[in-house]
Design an enzyme around this catalytic site. Structure first.
Site, short mmCIF file in Angstrom:
data_model
loop_
_atom_site.label_atom_id
_atom_site.label_comp_id
_atom_site.label_asym_id
_atom_site.label_seq_id
_atom_site.Cartn_x
_atom_site.Cartn_y
_atom_site.Cartn_z
N LEU A 139 0.86 -1.18 0.00
CA LEU A 139 0.00 0.00 0.00
C LEU A 139 0.90 1.23 0.00
CD1 LEU A 139 -2.70 -0.91 2.71
CD2 LEU A 139 -2.92 -1.09 0.23
N ASP A 140 0.47 2.30 -0.69
CA ASP A 140 1.21 3.55 -0.62
C ASP A 140 1.39 3.95 0.84
OD1 ASP A 140 1.15 3.63 -3.35
OD2 ASP A 140 -0.47 5.10 -3.47
N MET A 141 2.46 4.67 1.13
CA MET A 141 2.71 5.11 2.50
C MET A 141 1.50 5.85 3.07
SD MET A 141 5.80 7.46 4.02
CE MET A 141 5.15 9.01 3.38
#
Length: 542
Positions: free
Chosen positions: A380-382
């Protein structure tokens, strides 16, 4: 060049905002509005600006303690980098009789020669005739090979009852047909050679010219970047070549011509103290990219990050929250000997990055020191929160990887968009927009119909919250980087960024994108597992 504010503003500190992550304050917005007013004064700019242009403002304090702002635009406008009222280019290389223009003309002449060669009627006719010849030759060979196969079938059928003389005859027939195939190929090659020679002569010359063009372009780029001498807050100087050499790279095209380096260069040259910096987009969004009129944007990373890291030495700058270590809980929803399902908070990395920030991987490695294999199956994106599955064995990792690759994993996200779009798009639908990385501004992604990878997202509008934000359910059929964020923000998608999306929309307290549900098949038991994480931070929940 230094513009004064019409009304006084109080600056509570002397710390420059981080150019890569910021929310403009009142004085920054006032400076940007001052630049907008300057743009409006140039009627001759409007057509060019309407097609899209980045502008910037830098709030500064002079040696007398007076506050004002500087204005800048990226690159050139109407072929000029020296319009009154705006900071000039770091290096003026566009003089008609200057070194750059003369060598640029030489490169253009090579391009012209290439276009002439590739557009020559004799060459094009030869290419067409060669293509037709190859097609005819291939058909002739295929037809004769079919004859050979049929002849062999007949010989095989006769062989059990054939006399010795008939067997010898069949051997001679087979040998003749094989020799005939070679003769056909030799004849074709002889007939093809003159056409191929004509095509090859032109294409060899084009290859030589392209090599010469590349050599001259590389030389000109190095010359150009060696003349971009950048100042920093300590009044030290380095060329762009030296700055990028520290990271083992060469400056990308256009380096040093963005707003932020130009603004800081002018400030340091004139002993002005930088206090606030903003960059904002005017006009239409570029094809593929996501830029919204009047929105504020951080400095680009590929071109500006190495430059600004050098230039801001000696300047007090707010830390980039994206690079700061933060203590965050990582909640575990499920664990056994094969897998762990966690609920990642917004702001935590999935895997270690260039900064020292904590990541799901580092936490899992400490918690399960005997686990083998890569562990992280997907990311997942940060800035995205929600469900992730982690593999504790290499066998489980590969089994889950296959599920993701074969699109057998079902993921559902909940997002909150910046505004009410219920009257702009159907309640449910599918977004098809192929994506690729923006090589000049990673990790940003762009829509590219020709070279992008397939990216498909199903969506459903769930409602509008009390603040006028649309809550939307997103189900990705593919797993491209920033897929959901781009599909929401792009004009050909939902045309509305996710709330708090600093890359494709506006900075907010956090990115309102949450991986709410995850369905997988357990790699060991074969049982279908459903996991759900409530959207506790969202105003509306689903």
């Amino acid at each position: 060049m230094l513009h004064r504010f019409a009304h006084p503003y109080t600056i509570s500190d002397d710390v420059l905002n981080c150019p890569f992550y910021y929310t403009p304050d009142a004085i920054s917005i006032a400076a940007a509005d001052g630049v907008r007013a300057m743009i409006a004064e140039h009627a001759e700019w409007q057509d060019e600006v309407s097609m899209g242009k980045m502008f910037g403002a830098l709030v500064v304090r002079d040696v007398h303690g007076e506050t004002g702002f500087l204005a800048a635009y990226s690159g050139q406008i109407a072929g000029r980098s020296d319009w009154d009222g705006f900071v000039p280019a770091v290096f003026h290389y566009l003089h008609p009789d200057g070194y750059f223009r003369l060598h640029e003309q030489q490169i253009s002449a090579i391009n012209h020669n290439i276009y002439q060669l590739l557009g020559d009627e004799c060459y094009l006719n030869a290419v067409q005739m060669l293509r037709q010849t190859d097609e005819q030759d291939a058909a002739e060979i295929a037809a004769f090979q079919q004859q050979m196969r049929l002849a062999k079938q007949r010989r095989d059928a006769r062989r059990p009852t054939a006399t010795p003389e008939e067997c010898e005859e069949m051997v001679r027939e087979s040998q003749w047909m094989k020799a005939q195939l070679k003769r056909i190929r030799r004849r074709q090659q002889t007939e093809r050679e003159p056409l191929a020679q004509r095509v090859a002569e032109t294409e060899d010359e084009v290859t030589r010219l392209k090599g010469e063009r590349q050599q001259q372009s590389d030389h000109l780029q190095r010359w150009l970047f060696s003349h971009f001498v950048m100042l920093n807050g300590k009044q030290e100087q380095r060329t762009l070549l030296d700055i990028f050499a520290d990271s083992g790279s060469i400056p990308p095209s256009g380096a040093g011509e963005c707003c932020a380096p130009k603004l800081l260069q002018y400030a340091f040259l004139h002993h002005l103290q930088p206090l606030r910096i903003v960059e904002f987009w005017q006009g239409a969004s570029p094809v593929g990219e996501i830029r919204h009129h009047d929105h504020y944007y951080p400095a680009c990373r590929s071109k500006c990050l190495p430059i600004l890291r050098y230039m801001l030495q000696g300047v007090r700058v707010q830390p980039n929250p994206l690079e700061q270590q933060a203590s965050m809980p990582l909640h575990i929803l499920y664990e056994d000997e094969s897998i762990v399902v966690v609920n990642k908070p917004s702001g935590m990395l999935s895997v270690p990055g260039k900064s020292s920030r904590e990541s799901v991987y580092s936490i899992m490695r400490r918690r399960y020191p005997t686990a083998d294999g890569p562990m992280i199956v997907h990311r997942l994106d940060m800035a995205t929160s929600g469900l992730m599955v982690v593999a504790l064995t290499e066998w489980a990792y590969h089994a889950l990887q296959r599920q993701f690759q074969q699109r057998e994993v079902h993921k559902r996200y909940i997002a909150v968009l910046e505004r009410d779009i219920s009257r702009e798009v159907p309640q449910r639908g599918t977004v098809h927009l192929p994506l690729r990385a923006d090589v000049a501004d990673r990790p940003r992604q762009v829509v590219d119909e020709l070279c992008g990878k397939e990216a498909v997202t199903d969506y459903e509008l769930m409602g509008v919250d009390e603040d006028g934000h649309t809550v939307v359910s997103l189900v990705p059929r593919t797993g491209r980087t920033h897929q959901l964020r781009v599909h929401c923000a792009h004009p050909k998608g939902l045309n509305c960024p996710i709330l708090g999306d600093a890359l494709y929309g506006k900075v907010s307290d956090y990115l309102h994108l949450h991986a709410q549900s995850l369905t997988i098949v357990h790699p060991k038991t074969g049982q279908t597992l459903h996991f759900r994480s409530p959207c506790t931070n969202f105003a509306m929940r689903s």
